[in-house]
Design an enzyme around this catalytic site. Structure first.
Site, PDB file in Angstrom:
ATOM      1  CE  LYS A 173      -3.711  -2.014   2.831  1.00  0.00           C
ATOM      2  NZ  LYS A 173      -4.897  -1.805   2.000  1.00  0.00           N
ATOM      3  NE  ARG A 225     -10.849  -9.800  -1.911  1.00  0.00           N
ATOM      4  CZ  ARG A 225     -11.120  -8.858  -2.816  1.00  0.00           C
ATOM      5  NH1 ARG A 225     -11.392  -9.197  -4.066  1.00  0.00           N
ATOM      6  NH2 ARG A 225     -11.140  -7.586  -2.472  1.00  0.00           N
TER       7      ARG A 225
END
Length: 485
Positions: free
Chosen positions: A258, A332
């Site tokens: 990120k 996920r």
């Protein structure tokens, strides 16, 4: 200190007090009403006036505007406006008492003691564990004794959300996977009908949770699978409600790193685990008559020589292979394995919560939690709960259209990102999770947009929000009434 509510005047401009306000005004021979009318125009919603020296028991009295008297459910806003007005007004009033450094405040129930208690306890909360200079602690209590049961319920609801806020706000070197699990275990220690299992990496390996382990292996912090059993139902065998929460205690993005700006906020990427575990702590404190199981896969997502690489293929608990095209779509992967495991419990419903996608924040901002569900029954319960709590939910699509975008994958059964990259990112993430669900009542709550608060929810200070903990609790409470009837 004392916080009293006053409604917006209808016509004549005279202050319209709550019953507690009226009683206090009589006690001080009408001085409060007289002073208010001298202070200029009537109080607007959420605005305050402070009076000193009116009564020896209450050196400072804060009068707060409650808005319209009979504000109820606002169809346009999807919440109970009266309750929201009370939460906001009480929070503002209590903070003013705190600014005056008065250690105790009595709060006018304002016609809804639960909402008033929530406003007081949520409004005063601030994370300052690690600062030498702390704000003075203020203890709110109910003014009068008429609604003490509802007040106590509101305190428990708010403390549940504050627990989630505490866990999310704390630095990632203080709340590691094991520390998170131990903190929740300690909160549940006093309840005889709760069992907490802190599962180590060896257990996760025997469960063949390859997707979860693939994320955890990039970090030096060992992963933990936290499993909570709350047995509040009449029968231990009654089908439980299963809550699943994403527990990434720090998310660097892994190899798909990120940007550094704002990365510190990723200490709250375990918001899903924080809210569902806090909801169970609250359910236990309320002694709700139903069984709840909480599952939280906990780990860090870090870039290292052992970390997942873009293009790697990993195998989930149900045997499906997953191509990891972006290592920052890691939540996920944890949830895939935890959802597979959740199917072992013959659940009445499976509800998972996760700060899953930036796309959810883009879609709804911080107004509501996005809900993706295969069950209209489940949606209705969540939606009705959110109207009462003011912590709203909004239904999002689970179309086949999105499923195709994650199952059209060159190397594996599914890809962890949609093939059109950013388009419908929250929806493709939900479609991915659906590949690991066979239960007919399942809901996925994407809480990325409601993770933190700047000033949007006036009764929460700036910082991590702990949303939608109260909605999960209210939902569980409604489910428990359902099974009773």
């Amino acid at each position: 200190g004392l916080v009293l509510g006053v409604y917006s005047s209808e016509k004549d401009g005279a202050a319209q007090f709550t019953s507690a306000g009226d009683a206090f005004d009589k006690l001080v021979a009408g001085k409060l009403r007289a002073l208010l009318s001298l202070c200029g125009p009537p109080l607007k919603k959420g605005k305050t006036r402070i009076f000193h020296g009116l009564h020896q028991d209450f050196p400072s009295v804060v009068v707060v505007g409650l808005g319209k008297k009979n504000a109820g459910i606002n169809e346009q806003e999807n919440w109970n406006e009266g309750k929201e007005n009370i939460r906001t007004a009480v929070a503002v009033g209590c903070r003013q008492i705190q600014d005056l450094e008065i250690p105790c405040v009595e709060v006018d129930p304002c016609g809804d003691a639960q909402a008033a208690a929530e406003g007081a306890v949520l409004g005063l909360h601030e994370y300052n564990e690690l600062k030498q200079k702390k704000k003075p602690v203020v203890t709110p209590q109910l003014h009068g004794s008429a609604e003490s049961e509802a007040w106590q319920k509101g305190v428990i609801y708010a403390e549940g959300q504050n627990l989630a806020r505490y866990l999310m706000e704390a630095p990632a070197n203080y709340i590691t996977p094991i520390k998170f699990a131990e903190h929740i275990e300690q909160k549940l220690r006093s309840f005889s009908n709760v069992k907490v299992h802190i599962r180590p990496e060896s257990w996760i390996t025997t469960q063949e949770m390859g997707a979860f382990l693939s994320v955890a292996k990039g970090s030096a912090e060992p992963p933990i699978f936290l499993e909570i059993h709350y047995l509040g139902g009449a029968n231990a065998d009654d089908s439980p409600l299963v809550f699943v929460g994403k527990g990434v205690t720090f998310d660097s993005g892994g190899i798909s790193l990120k940007p550094s700006s704002g990365m510190d906020a990723m200490r709250a990427d375990m918001g899903g685990a924080a809210t569902v575990c806090s909801a169970i702590v609250t359910a236990a404190a309320l002694n709700l008559p139903l069984n709840i199981i909480g599952l939280a896969p906990l780990c860090e997502n870090m870039p290292s020589g052992k970390a997942n690489k873009p293009g790697d293929v990993v195998r989930a608990k149900n045997g499906k292979t997953i191509q990891v095209d972006n290592t920052d779509a890691e939540g996920r992967l944890l949830l895939a394995d935890a959802l597979c495991y959740a199917h072992n419990f013959n659940a009445r419903a499976i509800v998972n919560a996760a700060t899953l996608t930036g796309a959810m924040d883009v879609a709804l901002g911080s107004a509501a939690t996005g809900v993706f569900t295969n069950s209209s029954w489940l949606w209705t319960h969540l939606y009705e709960a959110s109207i009462l709590t003011g912590d709203r939910v909004w239904r999002m699509p689970l179309f086949e259209h999105y499923t195709k975008q994650v199952t059209d994958c060159p190397l594996a059964d599914v890809s962890n990102i949609g093939k059109y990259s950013r388009a419908g990112g929250a929806c493709t993430a939900a479609a991915f999770l659906k590949e690991f669900v066979t239960a007919s009542h399942w809901a996925h709550l994407d809480i990325a947009g409601v993770m933190s608060n700047k000033d949007e929810v006036p009764y929460l200070r700036k910082g991590m929000a702990g949303r939608p903990t109260r909605t999960l609790v209210e939902f569980a409470a409604r489910l428990s009434q359902d099974s009773h009837n």
